[in-house]
Design an enzyme around this catalytic site. Sequence first.
Site, mmCIF file in Angstrom:
data_model
loop_
_atom_site.group_PDB
_atom_site.id
_atom_site.type_symbol
_atom_site.label_atom_id
_atom_site.label_comp_id
_atom_site.label_asym_id
_atom_site.label_seq_id
_atom_site.Cartn_x
_atom_site.Cartn_y
_atom_site.Cartn_z
ATOM 1 N N CYS B 52 0.748 -1.194 0.157
ATOM 2 C CA CYS B 52 0.037 -0.054 0.030
ATOM 3 C C CYS B 52 0.949 1.231 0.024
ATOM 4 O O CYS B 52 1.682 1.343 0.751
ATOM 5 C CB CYS B 52 -0.957 -0.095 1.030
ATOM 6 S SG CYS B 52 -1.735 1.734 1.484
ATOM 7 N N CYS B 55 0.270 3.100 3.557
ATOM 8 C CA CYS B 55 0.559 2.670 4.904
ATOM 9 C C CYS B 55 1.988 3.411 5.323
ATOM 10 O O CYS B 55 2.751 3.737 4.501
ATOM 11 C CB CYS B 55 0.792 1.244 4.825
ATOM 12 S SG CYS B 55 -0.608 0.199 5.048
ATOM 13 N N HIS B 114 -4.412 0.142 7.869
ATOM 14 C CA HIS B 114 -4.840 0.078 6.475
ATOM 15 C C HIS B 114 -6.341 -0.677 6.465
ATOM 16 O O HIS B 114 -7.189 -0.226 5.627
ATOM 17 C CB HIS B 114 -4.212 -0.976 5.949
ATOM 18 C CG HIS B 114 -4.245 -1.352 4.613
ATOM 19 N ND1 HIS B 114 -3.601 -0.344 3.453
ATOM 20 C CD2 HIS B 114 -4.840 -2.206 3.767
ATOM 21 C CE1 HIS B 114 -4.111 -1.005 2.408
ATOM 22 N NE2 HIS B 114 -4.713 -1.930 2.533
ATOM 23 N N ASN B 152 -13.498 10.109 -1.145
ATOM 24 C CA ASN B 152 -13.994 9.092 -2.114
ATOM 25 C C ASN B 152 -13.884 7.620 -1.410
ATOM 26 O O ASN B 152 -12.563 7.321 -1.371
ATOM 27 C CB ASN B 152 -13.369 9.059 -3.528
ATOM 28 C CG ASN B 152 -13.766 10.343 -4.357
ATOM 29 O OD1 ASN B 152 -14.806 10.750 -4.266
ATOM 30 N ND2 ASN B 152 -12.515 10.603 -4.974
ATOM 31 N N SER B 160 -8.903 4.372 -5.628
ATOM 32 C CA SER B 160 -8.153 3.331 -5.909
ATOM 33 C C SER B 160 -7.266 2.660 -4.855
ATOM 34 O O SER B 160 -6.267 2.056 -5.057
ATOM 35 C CB SER B 160 -6.918 4.204 -6.799
ATOM 36 O OG SER B 160 -6.490 5.249 -6.374
ATOM 37 N N HIS B 163 -6.866 2.058 1.811
ATOM 38 C CA HIS B 163 -6.477 2.627 3.124
ATOM 39 C C HIS B 163 -7.386 3.627 3.184
ATOM 40 O O HIS B 163 -7.378 4.701 2.471
ATOM 41 C CB HIS B 163 -5.042 2.937 2.971
ATOM 42 C CG HIS B 163 -4.063 3.372 4.116
ATOM 43 N ND1 HIS B 163 -3.177 2.684 4.688
ATOM 44 C CD2 HIS B 163 -4.554 4.576 4.870
ATOM 45 C CE1 HIS B 163 -2.670 3.365 5.832
ATOM 46 N NE2 HIS B 163 -3.659 4.418 6.084
ATOM 47 N N HIS B 165 -8.527 7.283 3.763
ATOM 48 C CA HIS B 165 -7.851 8.396 3.458
ATOM 49 C C HIS B 165 -8.843 9.508 2.740
ATOM 50 O O HIS B 165 -9.798 8.952 1.857
ATOM 51 C CB HIS B 165 -6.742 8.297 2.344
ATOM 52 C CG HIS B 165 -7.038 7.916 0.967
ATOM 53 N ND1 HIS B 165 -7.371 6.696 0.653
ATOM 54 C CD2 HIS B 165 -6.683 8.622 -0.294
ATOM 55 C CE1 HIS B 165 -7.523 6.731 -0.557
ATOM 56 N NE2 HIS B 165 -7.174 7.783 -1.353
ATOM 57 N N GLN B 167 -9.243 13.596 0.638
ATOM 58 C CA GLN B 167 -8.175 14.492 -0.349
ATOM 59 C C GLN B 167 -8.506 15.925 0.095
ATOM 60 O O GLN B 167 -9.576 16.099 0.499
ATOM 61 C CB GLN B 167 -8.168 14.244 -1.698
ATOM 62 C CG GLN B 167 -8.069 12.945 -2.436
ATOM 63 C CD GLN B 167 -7.743 12.847 -3.812
ATOM 64 O OE1 GLN B 167 -7.537 13.669 -4.474
ATOM 65 N NE2 GLN B 167 -8.468 11.759 -4.105
HETATM 66 O O1 LIG Z 1 -7.552 11.114 -7.207
HETATM 67 P P1 LIG Z 1 -7.895 9.751 -7.110
HETATM 68 O O2 LIG Z 1 -8.258 9.034 -6.259
HETATM 69 O O3 LIG Z 1 -6.841 8.997 -7.891
HETATM 70 O O4 LIG Z 1 -9.190 9.700 -8.220
HETATM 71 C C1 LIG Z 1 -10.372 9.978 -7.954
HETATM 72 O O5 LIG Z 1 -10.835 10.846 -7.376
HETATM 73 C C2 LIG Z 1 -10.758 12.233 -8.120
HETATM 74 C C3 LIG Z 1 -11.045 13.648 -7.402
HETATM 75 O O6 LIG Z 1 -12.609 13.358 -7.003
HETATM 76 C C4 LIG Z 1 -11.537 11.938 -9.588
HETATM 77 O O7 LIG Z 1 -11.255 12.811 -10.373
HETATM 78 C C5 LIG Z 1 -11.035 10.603 -10.127
HETATM 79 O O8 LIG Z 1 -12.123 10.385 -11.245
HETATM 80 C C6 LIG Z 1 -11.293 9.613 -9.144
HETATM 81 O O9 LIG Z 1 -10.798 8.142 -9.678
#
Ligand SMILES: O=P(O)(O)O[C@H]1O[C@H](CO)[C@@H](O)[C@H](O)[C@H]1O
Lengths: 347, 347
Positions: B52, B55, B114, B152, B160, B163, B165, B167
Amino acid sequence: KSQFSTDDHPHRRFNPLTGEWVLLSPHRSKRPWQGQTEALDLTTAPSYDSECFLCPGNRRINGEQNPKYDTTFVFQNDFAALNSEGPKAQGSDALFRFETVEGESRVLCFSPDHSLTLAQLSPEAMQAVIAAWQSQSRELGQKYLWVQVFENKGAAMGCSNPHPHGQIWAHNHLPTLVATKQQRLADYYQQHHSNLLADYVERELKEEVRIVASNDDWVALVPYWASWPFETLVLPRFDIRRMTELTAKTRETLGEIIGALTVRYDNLFRCAFPYSMGWHGAPFDGQEHPEWRLHAHFYPPLLRSASVKKFMVGYELLAEIQRDITPEQAAARLREQSPIHYKNSHY
Amino acid sequence: KSQFSTDDHPHRRFNPLTGEWVLLSPHRSKRPWQGQTEALDLTTAPSYDSECFLCPGNRRINGEQNPKYDTTFVFQNDFAALNSEGPKAQGSDALFRFETVEGESRVLCFSPDHSLTLAQLSPEAMQAVIAAWQSQSRELGQKYLWVQVFENKGAAMGCSNPHPHGQIWAHNHLPTLVATKQQRLADYYQQHHSNLLADYVERELKEEVRIVASNDDWVALVPYWASWPFETLVLPRFDIRRMTELTAKTRETLGEIIGALTVRYDNLFRCAFPYSMGWHGAPFDGQEHPEWRLHAHFYPPLLRSASVKKFMVGYELLAEIQRDITPEQAAARLREQSPIHYKNSHY
Ligand SMILES: O=P(O)(O)O[C@H]1O[C@H](CO)[C@@H](O)[C@H](O)[C@H]1O
Ligand SMILES: O=P(O)(O)O[C@H]1O[C@H](CO)[C@@H](O)[C@H](O)[C@H]1O
């Protein structure tokens, strides 16, 4: 500081049809992908599936039997999102505002053959689909203000049955996204004394970089402000406001352009390219609407391969649409695809 | 004709925060599902995964090593959608309008463990996450106009990496959806001489039917105009405009309400309930903004089960958001869930 380049530097582009901006991060396409991939269905579907609700002669869930149709077939959606009965009501409280709706939703089978998609139809079969879009628009446009013709293709787009089909929802109000577009087209017409989409298609034909395919009557292009990675617009090169105004000739050239576009879509990642597509034209309100031009949007979710799609999530749902590859790059990749469908390429 | 009932008859509801309508088709929830289902991951993730990127102690793709952090950890996104260098440019042509952007994107690890999600954090660990949202907002708010805190969660939401998290993307412009909200909040404030979200939370507390959980300071509810099946809003019961104004007490009660909501989400379909969530508050422009109130949106995609989600496709992309179950039904189902996480229910 270096020169600004749309291929290298983050920037926003403005969508004049919605009034919304799109954030472009072209440098970001290098990020690795560890997330969800779409299940790839590589089995070939049979031409007839006895379990399919849409195949000719089969029974649907509500017990009704489909006719043994041999071109297209239209029926009322058995689980319609709209219906035309029901009481009327509305509430205009600033915080709790609602109104009842009346309308219908129909399903349009494109072909009796369970295994095909729009991209694989013969020119004649494609003409039958366009003719059905047209006759449905004519019929429902006499009863309702708005007729939404659309197709959800592929499991990734929530399509619950692979049998080639689209939908038609019609109702007596302008839906949110159309009401915005109506306003923006009318504003442009007033300000510039010309038609936004007519001006736009001419500019794009000159710039060339975002064109995917074109013929005498129609152009398929990746719009300057595209949200989805391989989003396209299908635009006429002549003055036409509604689907109902198509002639034998413009129906034929439209079939060609839809074929040219959807075949390239399938060839790009060698798969039945998923998308949602649909038509927008002037409302059926008896007005002239010189600000309108009939057009179709294709919204396909795939980004890097047949199994990796773009997710419209977090930032997109809370702030603004974001994209990685530029519309110019997307158009170039589509343009360079063969116009012959990969499944027929051994001929 | 019978009496209008929101549980039986199709209608539209108006979202005063966006100016958009939502089509409700409550009678439609009976339709069968033969489409795509989400892959259910029933494996239990380990507390530490050597593969990961997030981690503690592991190397990321760009070669940097994460510290051996034991609460939260923030770093610049290695594949940032925004960056603060680059030339400035803009073009104001009516059809080809663009502008460059400047900003940063960061990743916030919620926990070194994780295997956890927000729903499973201890109260102390939850406080650390809120404190990080707050300190990031303070720091980035000094440099940028807009700080978008979001998460997300789950593969279905394009996440993706499992873990835990979120943004933080910050930039010097108001993104599209926020610019619209800013305008609508300001308009309401001018027309009604009061705050839209303050008025709204009071009305919802009286009506009760859409409340999921509440405490002295916060309310989690399914908004009257919800788009996603189990969408919620987290609203304060006191005047607070930005994340940076949280106090020790309101941070604590906020942790409680997020716990109460996310545990119910997980319990609903007994899975790590996927969603995108994020915070909106007044822009960091040095103004008072009495029209604003800090709030969070949760946008979860699941509809019927851990594997069947709502697809925002065809009609939604071309016309208007459509939903099947009513917000009142969604709130009732969430409310009746146990406040103890199903994974801990043997304690
Ligand atoms: O930034 P990540 O997690 O790689 O990507 C994810 O979140 C982003 C922000 O919402 C989006 O634009 C991407 O399409 C999504 O796959
Ligand atoms: O009508 P269908 O194919 O069952 O359903 C699909 O298309 C509809 C219209 O775009 C959407 O509302 C649904 O979410 C989607 O699953």
